[in-house]
Motif scaffolding. Structure first.
Motif, PDB file in Angstrom:
ATOM      1  N   VAL A 264       0.852  -1.186   0.000  1.00 48.07           N
ATOM      2  CA  VAL A 264       0.000   0.000   0.000  1.00 48.07           C
ATOM      3  C   VAL A 264       0.891   1.240   0.000  1.00 48.07           C
ATOM      4  O   VAL A 264       1.872   1.321   0.742  1.00 48.07           O
ATOM      5  N   THR A 265       0.553   2.220  -0.823  1.00 45.83           N
ATOM      6  CA  THR A 265       1.387   3.406  -0.987  1.00 45.83           C
ATOM      7  C   THR A 265       0.750   4.638  -0.359  1.00 45.83           C
ATOM      8  O   THR A 265      -0.461   4.669  -0.066  1.00 45.83           O
ATOM      9  N   PHE A 307       1.580   8.531   7.139  1.00 45.71           N
ATOM     10  CA  PHE A 307       1.840   7.144   6.760  1.00 45.71           C
ATOM     11  C   PHE A 307       3.345   6.894   6.713  1.00 45.71           C
ATOM     12  O   PHE A 307       4.088   7.642   6.070  1.00 45.71           O
ATOM     13  N   ASP A 308       3.771   5.843   7.399  1.00 39.22           N
ATOM     14  CA  ASP A 308       5.157   5.389   7.354  1.00 39.22           C
ATOM     15  C   ASP A 308       5.214   4.195   6.400  1.00 39.22           C
ATOM     16  O   ASP A 308       4.809   3.078   6.765  1.00 39.22           O
ATOM     17  N   GLU A 309       5.679   4.408   5.176  1.00 40.67           N
ATOM     18  CA  GLU A 309       5.682   3.339   4.171  1.00 40.67           C
ATOM     19  C   GLU A 309       6.673   2.231   4.521  1.00 40.67           C
ATOM     20  O   GLU A 309       6.476   1.082   4.119  1.00 40.67           O
ATOM     21  N   GLU A 310       7.705   2.554   5.274  1.00 45.53           N
ATOM     22  CA  GLU A 310       8.670   1.523   5.653  1.00 45.53           C
ATOM     23  C   GLU A 310       8.050   0.537   6.637  1.00 45.53           C
ATOM     24  O   GLU A 310       8.188  -0.680   6.486  1.00 45.53           O
ATOM     25  N   GLN A 312       4.728   0.400   7.158  1.00 46.52           N
ATOM     26  CA  GLN A 312       3.344   0.182   6.701  1.00 46.52           C
ATOM     27  C   GLN A 312       2.343   0.489   7.815  1.00 46.52           C
ATOM     28  O   GLN A 312       1.336  -0.196   7.996  1.00 46.52           O
ATOM     29  N   VAL A 313       2.628   1.542   8.551  1.00 48.38           N
ATOM     30  CA  VAL A 313       1.767   1.985   9.651  1.00 48.38           C
ATOM     31  C   VAL A 313       1.218   3.367   9.317  1.00 48.38           C
ATOM     32  O   VAL A 313       1.959   4.258   8.890  1.00 48.38           O
ATOM     33  N   VAL A 314      -0.079   3.544   9.512  1.00 45.32           N
ATOM     34  CA  VAL A 314      -0.705   4.846   9.335  1.00 45.32           C
ATOM     35  C   VAL A 314      -1.330   5.266  10.662  1.00 45.32           C
ATOM     36  O   VAL A 314      -1.885   4.444  11.391  1.00 45.32           O
ATOM     37  N   VAL A 315      -1.188   6.540  10.980  1.00 42.51           N
ATOM     38  CA  VAL A 315      -1.820   7.139  12.151  1.00 42.51           C
ATOM     39  C   VAL A 315      -2.762   8.227  11.652  1.00 42.51           C
ATOM     40  O   VAL A 315      -2.358   9.081  10.850  1.00 42.51           O
ATOM     41  N   VAL A 316      -4.001   8.164  12.109  1.00 43.48           N
ATOM     42  CA  VAL A 316      -5.034   9.110  11.675  1.00 43.48           C
ATOM     43  C   VAL A 316      -5.642   9.747  12.914  1.00 43.48           C
ATOM     44  O   VAL A 316      -5.959   9.046  13.884  1.00 43.48           O
ATOM     45  N   SER A 317      -5.822  11.053  12.880  1.00 48.10           N
ATOM     46  CA  SER A 317      -6.384  11.769  14.028  1.00 48.10           C
ATOM     47  C   SER A 317      -7.554  12.627  13.571  1.00 48.10           C
ATOM     48  O   SER A 317      -7.516  13.236  12.494  1.00 48.10           O
ATOM     49  N   CYS A 318      -8.590  12.672  14.400  1.00 50.45           N
ATOM     50  CA  CYS A 318      -9.802  13.445  14.080  1.00 50.45           C
ATOM     51  C   CYS A 318     -10.270  14.179  15.322  1.00 50.45           C
ATOM     52  O   CYS A 318     -10.389  13.586  16.402  1.00 50.45           O
TER      53      CYS A 318
END
Length: 350
Positions: A264-265, A307-310, A312-318
């Motif tokens: 995933v990119t 997103f950290d592609e290395e 493969q972790v994404v952090v999302v804040s709302c």
């Protein structure tokens, strides 16, 4: 009997709010007073409430000369007298009340928007564990539709009983659904949602544990909060939810950490969020991490991701206002959708 809401955008709806004395109920009344398709007919409190007979503006002084309707006490006699004259009722009530009474209003031809948790969970067996009561109406539970306004417009438009999402689930699901709906998340991976809310989220009734002078930042109800199964149900993925209470009045922040599938990119993540919200004016994709101060007292949800592609972790804040986007203004969005209006109608100047 089902009395469908007319499709005409010029229709005037006769509306009651039950639970008008609480924080979310008061915010809802304020929003409905400025809605051009609403005739606000009744503001209702519980049967033995000390607020019965008072003017709404006596309890909530900022609405003086805006809404001076008296607060009426709910009872079976009140229902028999008034329900058939209504088009819409909003419940800002205890969960048990809506579970008991929603179907009666639907049967009387009244469309129900329920801000409580009485119809959010689809599995009736979850209610004793998370809400402390056996659900009174399994058929109504099966018929109710979840009302996350940016994602479930068709369901909202087609039902007479809308379960307005909880505050934490609203912010969390706005983070999660662009990723889960596009099948970008590793199956059976650990998904962690950290939430923080001000003391108004606990409601208006006095409690030492939510007294402003007593509260410091703390986690609570970890691994057992009633919003955990709601988030998991609607995101179609199991989550761990860690709620926190903080010493400020209002506003909520949810931050989600997910493992994305190999390959995933960054471009795919960006496309997922832009496709989800580019035409949703109440969700703002902001350029830096959201701040509660930018959304308090507004109907907006501010969202940012990294997103950290290395790894493969994404952090999302709302960030949202827990009483508005997390309750009252989202209920109005659902009401608008049911009328065939834009969901943001009357909430922002467009």
């Amino acid at each position: 009997m089902t009395k469908a809401i007319p499709d005409s955008n010029n229709s005037m709806q006769k509306v009651a709010v039950i639970g008008a004395s609480g924080y979310a109920g008061a915010e809802l009344v304020g929003l409905l007073c400025q809605h051009s398709h609403v005739q606000l007919c009744h503001l209702v409190v519980s049967e033995n409430s000390s607020s019965e007979g008072k003017l709404f503006s006596e309890l909530h002084g900022r609405f003086q000369s805006i809404c001076d309707l008296p607060l009426e006490a709910f009872s079976s006699a009140w229902f028999d007298k008034n329900s058939t004259e209504l088009d819409v009722v909003f419940f800002a009530t205890p969960h048990e009340f809506s579970a008991e009474w929603a179907q009666a209003f639907v049967d009387a031809g009244v469309k129900v928007f329920d801000l409580s948790g009485g119809f959010r969970l689809k599995n009736a067996h979850d209610y004793p564990k998370y809400y402390g009561f056996e659900h009174a109406n399994i058929d109504a539970l099966a018929a109710a539709k979840y009302g996350l306004a940016e994602w479930q417009q068709d369901d909202i438009a087609s039902t007479n009983l809308v379960a307005v999402p909880g505050c934490y689930p609203t912010a969390s699901l706005l983070c999660l659904k662009p990723l889960t709906s596009n099948n970008l998340v590793v199956e059976n991976s650990l998904v962690v949602v950290n939430g923080i809310s001000g003391v108004s989220g606990a409601g208006r009734n006095a409690s030492l544990s939510t007294n402003f002078n007593e509260v410091s930042l703390k986690a609570y109800n970890v691994l057992q909060h009633r919003h955990q199964p709601e988030i998991s149900q609607e995101a179609a993925i199991e989550v761990i939810f860690n709620p926190h209470l903080a010493p400020y009045k209002r506003g909520l922040l949810a931050t989600v950490t997910l493992q994305l599938k190999a390959g995933v990119t960054h471009a795919q993540v960006q496309q997922a969020f832009e496709q989800a919200y580019s035409d949703k004016p109440l969700v703002r994709l902001v350029a830096s991490w959201p701040e509660i101060g930018n959304v308090a007292y507004t109907p907006f949800a501010d969202l940012h991701w990294k997103f950290d592609e290395e790894k493969q972790v994404v952090v999302v804040s709302c960030a949202i206002d827990n009483l508005l986007k997390g309750a009252a203004s989202q209920a109005v969005q659902c009401f608008n959708i049911s009328l065939g209006l834009a969901s943001e109608f009357s909430l922002i100047n467009t």
